[in-house]
Design a protein around this motif. Structure first.
Motif, PDB file in Angstrom:
ATOM      1  N   TYR A  75      40.444  54.445  46.768  1.00 13.13           N
ATOM      2  CA  TYR A  75      39.837  53.692  47.367  1.00 13.13           C
ATOM      3  C   TYR A  75      38.316  53.379  47.812  1.00 13.13           C
ATOM      4  O   TYR A  75      37.901  54.300  47.928  1.00 13.13           O
ATOM      5  CB  TYR A  75      40.328  53.736  48.497  1.00 13.13           C
ATOM      6  N   THR A  76      38.249  52.484  48.628  1.00 14.82           N
ATOM      7  CA  THR A  76      37.020  52.186  49.058  1.00 14.82           C
ATOM      8  C   THR A  76      36.752  51.922  50.605  1.00 14.82           C
ATOM      9  O   THR A  76      37.923  50.780  51.002  1.00 14.82           O
ATOM     10  CB  THR A  76      36.760  50.211  48.280  1.00 14.82           C
ATOM     11  N   LEU A  77      35.734  52.242  51.746  1.00 11.62           N
ATOM     12  CA  LEU A  77      35.952  51.843  52.622  1.00 11.62           C
ATOM     13  C   LEU A  77      34.498  51.581  52.963  1.00 11.62           C
ATOM     14  O   LEU A  77      34.004  52.025  52.534  1.00 11.62           O
ATOM     15  CB  LEU A  77      36.282  53.354  53.963  1.00 11.62           C
ATOM     16  N   VAL A  78      34.192  50.779  53.754  1.00 12.76           N
ATOM     17  CA  VAL A  78      32.735  49.719  54.115  1.00 12.76           C
ATOM     18  C   VAL A  78      33.276  49.506  55.361  1.00 12.76           C
ATOM     19  O   VAL A  78      34.386  49.124  56.553  1.00 12.76           O
ATOM     20  CB  VAL A  78      33.233  48.684  53.115  1.00 12.76           C
ATOM     21  N   THR A 106      40.086  58.953  56.653  1.00  8.98           N
ATOM     22  CA  THR A 106      39.998  57.786  56.584  1.00  8.98           C
ATOM     23  C   THR A 106      40.969  57.834  58.400  1.00  8.98           C
ATOM     24  O   THR A 106      40.514  57.456  58.714  1.00  8.98           O
ATOM     25  CB  THR A 106      40.469  56.248  55.568  1.00  8.98           C
ATOM     26  N   ILE A 107      42.025  58.102  57.966  1.00 10.66           N
ATOM     27  CA  ILE A 107      43.075  57.928  59.578  1.00 10.66           C
ATOM     28  C   ILE A 107      42.475  59.211  60.620  1.00 10.66           C
ATOM     29  O   ILE A 107      42.753  58.513  60.935  1.00 10.66           O
ATOM     30  CB  ILE A 107      44.199  57.794  58.241  1.00 10.66           C
ATOM     31  N   THR A 137      41.587  52.225  59.370  1.00 11.43           N
ATOM     32  CA  THR A 137      43.021  52.479  60.172  1.00 11.43           C
ATOM     33  C   THR A 137      44.181  51.209  59.222  1.00 11.43           C
ATOM     34  O   THR A 137      44.913  51.426  59.528  1.00 11.43           O
ATOM     35  CB  THR A 137      43.170  52.072  61.873  1.00 11.43           C
ATOM     36  N   THR A 138      43.570  50.117  58.340  1.00 10.66           N
ATOM     37  CA  THR A 138      43.717  49.474  58.160  1.00 10.66           C
ATOM     38  C   THR A 138      43.371  49.207  56.354  1.00 10.66           C
ATOM     39  O   THR A 138      42.379  49.448  56.242  1.00 10.66           O
ATOM     40  CB  THR A 138      43.164  47.297  58.714  1.00 10.66           C
ATOM     41  N   GLY A 139      44.487  49.576  55.878  1.00 13.18           N
ATOM     42  CA  GLY A 139      44.143  49.938  54.182  1.00 13.18           C
ATOM     43  C   GLY A 139      44.488  48.434  53.871  1.00 13.18           C
ATOM     44  O   GLY A 139      45.316  47.059  53.812  1.00 13.18           O
TER      45      GLY A 139
END
Length: 366
Positions: free
Chosen positions: A6-9, A194-195, A247-249
């Motif tokens: 997954y990618t988190l920006v 991430t959470i 907190t939002t996928g």
């Protein structure tokens, strides 16, 4: 839950009286042709400063467009049909939450990089990867999930300090929900990196509002850019946005961004006098008390309610023009709302209604 790929920006931002001076450097890798889209009042405040800053860059402005009167898919479609949007390399969104969210959806649908220029500090829309969309009758339509937040957010504090007081006031009410909602929503979740990050960031959202909120509101009334005001603006726009992005996928794979406070807001949109007579963050602020009552966090509820009384936020249903016999309409709408499931154990209509009734009784006794 598999989270191997997954990618988190996370949001990037520039803040200050000269924030727009950074436009050239930040946008350089993304192209040269830009379309500016915003609200009428927002553009009247920011357009000249924005165009003056752009003169010192390689950017070419193809057009300055009104976003519309609400964040609807009809307005998104209309903007996508504009030649300036079709031909632009970059999209600049200027204004409050609904203008910003409209531009986010437009940019995502046309596949172009998007930069946010908030002119009010009323919510975290300028730094999140989610857009709140409405129907043409003003009722809540649902969430639009984006793969990333805006590339960069430019916060000009002089413009923010010159915006309507009630929107900033409501922004504090909206930001007050972030820590308690994200914690409650994710309490029973599989806790992965991430959470955990989002929950940790959530812990910096409430205290600055209680510590600096009263002075920030007073400074705002005098259009004074102070340390306290800037701390609260950063809380509203950036801190809460950081939590939202963690907190939002993407596409709602997981959603721990909000809970009962926004459940109350989204459900209350069935009552015309509420959505027409009260601001988003104002309604959410009461929802915070409902959440804390439901969750039996009475000490924190009492602290926040004491601040609310000083600063004029709603503490009882009558403050939102809601009558006791209208609670059922709110409760009936609630199970269809995303946040209905953002609790650690299944919510029931009876429990939600009781939390509203008990909060109203508590607030009426203050």
């Amino acid at each position: 839950m598999s989270q191997s790929d997954y990618t988190l920006v996370l949001p990037a931002f520039t803040i200050g009286a000269n924030a727009y001076d950074a436009i050239g450097q930040v946008t350089k890798p993304f192209g040269k042709k830009v379309v500016i889209i915003g609200g009428k009042t927002a553009l009247s405040k920011a357009e000249k400063l924005l165009l003056d800053a752009i003169k010192n860059t390689d950017l070419e402005v193809l057009g300055v467009l009104w976003y519309g009167d609400d964040a609807t898919y009809e307005r998104v479609d209309a903007l996508m049909a504009e030649d300036a949007v079709k031909n632009a390399d970059l999209i600049f969104g200027v204004g409050g939450g609904r203008a910003i969210d409209t531009c986010k959806v437009v940019a995502d649908k046309v596949g172009k990089p998007y930069f946010a220029f908030p002119t009010v500090a009323s919510n975290c829309a300028p730094s999140t990867a989610i857009a709140v969309m409405y129907n043409e009758d003003k009722s809540f339509a649902g969430y639009y999930y984006l793969p990333t937040p805006p590339v960069h957010t430019f916060i000009n504090m002089d413009i923010i300090a010159d915006s309507p007081f009630d929107l900033f006031w409501a922004g504090i009410g909206d930001a007050m929900s972030k820590e308690c909602e994200s914690e409650l929503a994710s309490r029973a979740a599989d806790i992965f990196h991430t959470i955990l990050l989002g929950r940790a960031l959530g812990k910096v959202c409430t205290e600055p509002l209680l510590e600096y909120g009263e002075k920030a509101l007073a400074d705002f009334k005098e259009k004074k850019v102070t340390y306290e005001l800037q701390q609260v603006v950063l809380d509203i726009i950036i801190s809460t946005g950081l939590v939202s992005n963690c907190t939002t996928g993407h596409n709602g794979v997981y959603y721990y961004n909000s809970s009962i406070a926004h459940l109350f807001y989204n459900s209350s949109t069935v009552l015309p006098q509420v959505v027409e007579g009260h601001l988003h963050g104002e309604i959410v602020s009461f929802g915070v008390l409902v959440l804390l009552t439901y969750d039996k966090q009475f000490e924190l509820r009492d602290r926040i309610a004491a601040f609310y009384k000083k600063a004029g936020y709603p503490v009882k249903l009558a403050d939102l023009d809601i009558k006791a016999d209208e609670i059922d309409a709110i409760v009936e709408k609630a199970p269809a709302i995303t946040e209905w499931n953002c609790v650690p154990s299944p919510l029931t209509k009876e429990a939600f209604k009781q939390a509203i009734v008990d909060t109203d009784a508590f607030g009426s006794a203050l």
